[in-house]
Design a protein around this motif. Structure first.
Motif, mmCIF file in Angstrom:
data_model
loop_
_atom_site.group_PDB
_atom_site.id
_atom_site.type_symbol
_atom_site.label_atom_id
_atom_site.label_comp_id
_atom_site.label_asym_id
_atom_site.label_seq_id
_atom_site.Cartn_x
_atom_site.Cartn_y
_atom_site.Cartn_z
ATOM 1 N N HIS A 87 52.843 22.255 15.112
ATOM 2 C CA HIS A 87 53.642 21.048 14.365
ATOM 3 C C HIS A 87 52.751 20.175 13.509
ATOM 4 C CE1 HIS A 87 57.802 19.157 14.054
ATOM 5 N NE2 HIS A 87 57.093 18.460 13.311
ATOM 6 N N HIS A 89 52.226 18.271 9.340
ATOM 7 C CA HIS A 89 52.749 18.460 8.066
ATOM 8 C C HIS A 89 51.418 18.039 7.183
ATOM 9 C CE1 HIS A 89 56.816 18.071 9.103
ATOM 10 N NE2 HIS A 89 56.213 17.338 10.293
ATOM 11 N N LYS A 210 62.378 26.149 9.579
ATOM 12 C CA LYS A 210 62.526 24.975 10.202
ATOM 13 C C LYS A 210 63.730 24.236 10.063
ATOM 14 C CE LYS A 210 61.084 20.609 11.631
ATOM 15 N NZ LYS A 210 60.456 19.683 11.059
ATOM 16 N N HIS A 271 59.896 17.565 19.379
ATOM 17 C CA HIS A 271 60.269 16.528 19.884
ATOM 18 C C HIS A 271 60.815 16.597 21.310
ATOM 19 C CE1 HIS A 271 58.901 15.690 15.765
ATOM 20 N NE2 HIS A 271 60.145 15.870 15.384
ATOM 21 N N ASP A 343 52.751 17.015 15.241
ATOM 22 C CA ASP A 343 53.333 16.188 14.352
ATOM 23 C C ASP A 343 52.219 15.313 13.461
ATOM 24 O OD1 ASP A 343 55.543 15.542 12.768
ATOM 25 O OD2 ASP A 343 56.750 14.540 13.907
HETATM 26 ZN ZN LIG Z 1 57.496 16.813 11.948
#
Ligand SMILES: [Zn+2]
Length: 426
Positions: A87, A89, A210, A271, A343
């Motif tokens: 995960h 970005h 996603k 999450h 994340d």
């Molecule tokens: Zn994310």
């Protein structure tokens, strides 16, 4: 005459291709002090790994003579498979004002992503799953690292996430005509439209779908953190993706949203903040994997009270804070598989390895934590026969550290050598 020039040009290109293929086929011998080929096995002593054409050709005990063009001396180090972050970005950095969405073009994300791809690889991550980004930015980066134009990890990319209108993942916080202009084109309502958007994502080149299954912490809307899509919409998304050979990763915080996503057949929950017993049992029954992203909370907590976030976002951060501290232990209590993902982008890229220690703090053994970021993560990607282990035929995704990660997994916070697909990252 022009015919001959063209003919000569074609020959020249063929010759050039032959030369570069030969150069690429050089054999490199890595001389390792110790090797962990698989999180499930014990370290081997001194070992030689031969790498040819981006792949591992052989792993042999000792440092005896081999037929190699070049040697890499890692005799003082432990060598192991590159880590996998499910995960990230890459195309964004943390803490940016939400309105920058209206001032920065999508293309800027590729520039930011090129910087972050290198930082991520240098941190020991040789594969990442891009969990939502603007337009084709992640697909361009994916090609950039695959072709060696951008130093960075292998990228498995989702592209833009599917969201409900006005939900987490859609544009929020602007006047309506600005929202409309910034629309990603991937919101959907109802089973037919949601299935169509999965097919569109597939057509555009997505490796994985996603979705933002529930409300989110960092979006400019205070509509709670429960399910956004209906169970029928989630099932349509999962069924359509699976029919195309794609898996679905669902951002989800609220317990009922997690449960509905698992029951719909979605493959991983990202999450999972409010995970309760019913949600965990649904995940276990459906083989749904949890990707906890504990570092996301670390990152946002560091920005609390500093004017980084708007009041609506600050309230949501404070609400989820106490829950993340027990997330991994709650999931494991019910036998839910936990796979590594951070994340990155919500916190600073390159700190991905700090997630390992946070998982350990919640009761996972060093070996289980290492497995979550190698073999377990590879399986989530459906790439367990290519990455996550060191073995002949596997991609030469190789890292080296001081110490033994099976005795203390946090030694992986400081990675000294990284090779992705046979290319050394510097
Ligand atoms: Zn994310």
């Amino acid at each position: 005459m022009t015919h001959w020039i063209r003919h000569f040009g074609a020959l020249g290109a063929a010759a050039a291709a032959l030369v570069s293929a030969q150069a690429w086929a050089e054999t490199v011998a890595i001389r390792a002090g110790s090797v962990i080929t698989d999180a499930a096995s014990e370290p081997m002593g001194p070992t030689t790994i031969l790498v040819t054409d981006g792949k591992i050709a052989a792993i042999t005990p000792g440092h005896g003579a081999v037929n190699a063009d070049r040697e890499i001396d890692l005799k003082g180090k432990t060598v192991l498979p590159g880590l996998i972050d499910l995960h990230t970005h890459l195309t964004g950095d943390p803490g940016g004002d939400f309105w920058k969405e209206a001032t920065e073009p999508d293309e800027w994300g590729v520039v930011v992503g090129a910087k972050n791809a290198r930082l991520t690889a240098l941190a020991g991550f040789t594969t990442v799953r891009e969990a939502g980004s603007g337009r084709d930015t992640a697909f361009s980066l994916r090609r950039g690292t695959a072709e060696g134009l951008v130093p960075g990890p292998r990228i498995v990319a989702a592209g833009p996430a599917l969201a409900i209108i006005g939900g987490h993942g859609d544009v929020n916080g602007f006047r309506s005509e600005v929202n409309e202009l910034l629309d990603s084109g991937f919101t959907c309502t109802g089973t037919v439209e949601c299935a169509a958007k999965v097919r569109l994502a597939s057509q555009n080149g997505a490796d994985v779908i996603k979705i933002t299954a529930t409300g989110g912490v960092l979006s400019q809307q205070g509509r709670g953190l429960e399910a956004h899509f209906t169970p029928a919409e989630m099932k349509a998304i999962a069924d359509t993706a699976h029919s195309l050979g794609l898996k679905v990763m669902a951002h989800a915080h609220g317990a009922r949203g997690i449960q509905q996503a698992a029951e719909a057949g979605i493959d991983s929950i990202e999450h999972g903040t409010y995970l309760d017993e019913a949600a965990a049992r649904a995940m276990k029954a459906n083989g749904t994997v949890l990707v906890p992203t504990l570092m996301a909370l670390e990152g946002v907590s560091e920005g609390l009270g500093k004017g980084v976030y708007t009041p609506v976002v600050e309230d949501k951060i404070r609400a989820v804070q106490p829950l993340m501290a027990s997330l991994v232990s709650r999931a494991r209590q019910y036998g839910v598989t936990v796979a590594f993902g951070t994340d990155a982008g919500v916190y600073q890229h390159g700190r991905n390895g700090e997630e390992l220690g946070l998982m350990k703090k919640q009761g996972m053994s060093d070996r289980d934590v290492l497995a979550s970021a190698t073999t377990v993560a590879a399986k989530v990607l459906g790439m367990e026969s290519q990455i996550g282990k060191l073995a002949p035929g596997y991609s030469a995704d190789i890292i080296a550290v001081d110490g033994n990660p099976l005795a203390d997994v946090t030694v992986l916070e400081d990675v000294g050598f990284v090779m992705v697909r046979g290319r050394v990252i510097e």
